[in-house]
Write a protein that holds these residues in place. Structure first.
Motif, PDB file in Angstrom:
ATOM      1  N   GLU A 166       0.835  -1.194   0.000  1.00 30.01           N
ATOM      2  CA  GLU A 166       0.000   0.000   0.000  1.00 30.01           C
ATOM      3  C   GLU A 166       0.870   1.245   0.000  1.00 30.01           C
ATOM      4  OE1 GLU A 166      -2.734  -0.101   3.271  1.00 30.01           O
ATOM      5  OE2 GLU A 166      -4.039  -1.522   2.241  1.00 30.01           O
ATOM      6  N   TYR A 167       0.664   2.102  -1.009  1.00 35.31           N
ATOM      7  CA  TYR A 167       1.316   3.410  -1.035  1.00 35.31           C
ATOM      8  C   TYR A 167       0.364   4.402  -0.400  1.00 35.31           C
ATOM      9  CZ  TYR A 167       3.322   7.812  -2.371  1.00 35.31           C
ATOM     10  OH  TYR A 167       3.851   9.075  -2.310  1.00 35.31           O
ATOM     11  N   ASP A 168       0.809   5.018   0.686  1.00 34.83           N
ATOM     12  CA  ASP A 168       0.026   6.023   1.391  1.00 34.83           C
ATOM     13  C   ASP A 168       0.699   7.367   1.155  1.00 34.83           C
ATOM     14  OD1 ASP A 168      -1.249   7.740   3.157  1.00 34.83           O
ATOM     15  OD2 ASP A 168      -1.253   6.307   4.810  1.00 34.83           O
ATOM     16  N   PRO A 169       0.009   8.296   0.469  1.00 35.59           N
ATOM     17  CA  PRO A 169       0.626   9.604   0.205  1.00 35.59           C
ATOM     18  C   PRO A 169       1.081  10.332   1.470  1.00 35.59           C
ATOM     19  CG  PRO A 169      -1.324   9.320  -1.149  1.00 35.59           C
ATOM     20  CD  PRO A 169      -1.287   8.167  -0.183  1.00 35.59           C
ATOM     21  N   LYS A 170       0.440  10.094   2.598  1.00 37.79           N
ATOM     22  CA  LYS A 170       0.847  10.738   3.850  1.00 37.79           C
ATOM     23  C   LYS A 170       2.238  10.280   4.278  1.00 37.79           C
ATOM     24  CE  LYS A 170      -3.818  10.859   5.761  1.00 37.79           C
ATOM     25  NZ  LYS A 170      -4.634  10.311   6.847  1.00 37.79           N
ATOM     26  N   VAL A 171       2.580   9.040   3.946  1.00 30.12           N
ATOM     27  CA  VAL A 171       3.851   8.445   4.351  1.00 30.12           C
ATOM     28  C   VAL A 171       4.910   8.584   3.262  1.00 30.12           C
ATOM     29  CG1 VAL A 171       4.967   6.282   5.055  1.00 30.12           C
ATOM     30  CG2 VAL A 171       2.645   6.801   5.825  1.00 30.12           C
ATOM     31  N   ASP A 194       7.357   7.246   0.223  1.00 31.60           N
ATOM     32  CA  ASP A 194       8.221   6.064   0.090  1.00 31.60           C
ATOM     33  C   ASP A 194       9.650   6.531   0.366  1.00 31.60           C
ATOM     34  OD1 ASP A 194       9.442   3.668  -0.538  1.00 31.60           O
ATOM     35  OD2 ASP A 194       9.069   3.810  -2.693  1.00 31.60           O
ATOM     36  N   PRO A 195       9.917   6.888   1.645  1.00 35.17           N
ATOM     37  CA  PRO A 195      11.214   7.486   1.974  1.00 35.17           C
ATOM     38  C   PRO A 195      12.422   6.629   1.602  1.00 35.17           C
ATOM     39  CG  PRO A 195       9.832   7.244   3.955  1.00 35.17           C
ATOM     40  CD  PRO A 195       9.046   6.745   2.793  1.00 35.17           C
ATOM     41  N   ASP A 196      12.270   5.312   1.622  1.00 35.72           N
ATOM     42  CA  ASP A 196      13.386   4.436   1.267  1.00 35.72           C
ATOM     43  C   ASP A 196      13.808   4.620  -0.189  1.00 35.72           C
ATOM     44  OD1 ASP A 196      13.389   3.439   3.837  1.00 35.72           O
ATOM     45  OD2 ASP A 196      12.260   1.631   3.314  1.00 35.72           O
ATOM     46  N   PRO A 201       7.151  12.264   2.260  1.00 34.46           N
ATOM     47  CA  PRO A 201       5.774  12.227   2.751  1.00 34.46           C
ATOM     48  C   PRO A 201       4.991  13.404   2.170  1.00 34.46           C
ATOM     49  CG  PRO A 201       7.305  11.840   4.540  1.00 34.46           C
ATOM     50  CD  PRO A 201       8.126  12.243   3.347  1.00 34.46           C
ATOM     51  N   GLY A 202       3.726  13.161   1.847  1.00 36.60           N
ATOM     52  CA  GLY A 202       2.888  14.192   1.250  1.00 36.60           C
ATOM     53  C   GLY A 202       2.869  14.155  -0.270  1.00 36.60           C
ATOM     54  N   PRO A 214       7.950  -0.882  -4.357  1.00 41.43           N
ATOM     55  CA  PRO A 214       9.209  -1.242  -3.701  1.00 41.43           C
ATOM     56  C   PRO A 214       9.310  -2.711  -3.302  1.00 41.43           C
ATOM     57  CG  PRO A 214       7.900   0.222  -2.295  1.00 41.43           C
ATOM     58  CD  PRO A 214       7.174   0.089  -3.590  1.00 41.43           C
ATOM     59  N   LEU A 215       8.197  -3.427  -3.297  1.00 41.36           N
ATOM     60  CA  LEU A 215       8.247  -4.845  -2.922  1.00 41.36           C
ATOM     61  C   LEU A 215       8.395  -5.768  -4.123  1.00 41.36           C
ATOM     62  CD1 LEU A 215       5.584  -5.109  -0.068  1.00 41.36           C
ATOM     63  CD2 LEU A 215       8.044  -4.692   0.099  1.00 41.36           C
TER      64      LEU A 215
END
Length: 57
Positions: free
Chosen positions: A13-18, A20-22, A27-28, A41-42
């Motif tokens: 799950e891609y959450d725009p709030k979080v 994909d920092p890796d 975030p945002g 990423p998986l």
């Protein structure tokens, strides 16, 4: 309610709030603002393999 984007191949799950920092996504960052070459990423699936879903919270 917020929208998350779920990979149809592996369930990531891609959450725009979080973001994909890796992978350098802050975030945002909205899903449609992700680079065209961004992949799950998986499992490496393309953006076309993601489906928007409403998420409570």
């Amino acid at each position: 309610m917020s929208t998350v984007y779920t990979c149809e191949l592996c369930g990531y799950e891609y959450d725009p709030k979080v973001g994909d920092p890796d992978n350098g996504i802050e975030p945002g960052t909205e899903f449609d603002e992700l680079p065209a070459d961004w992949v799950c990423p998986l499992c490496g699936a393309s953006k076309e393999d993601f489906e928007a879903q409403e998420n409570e919270g």
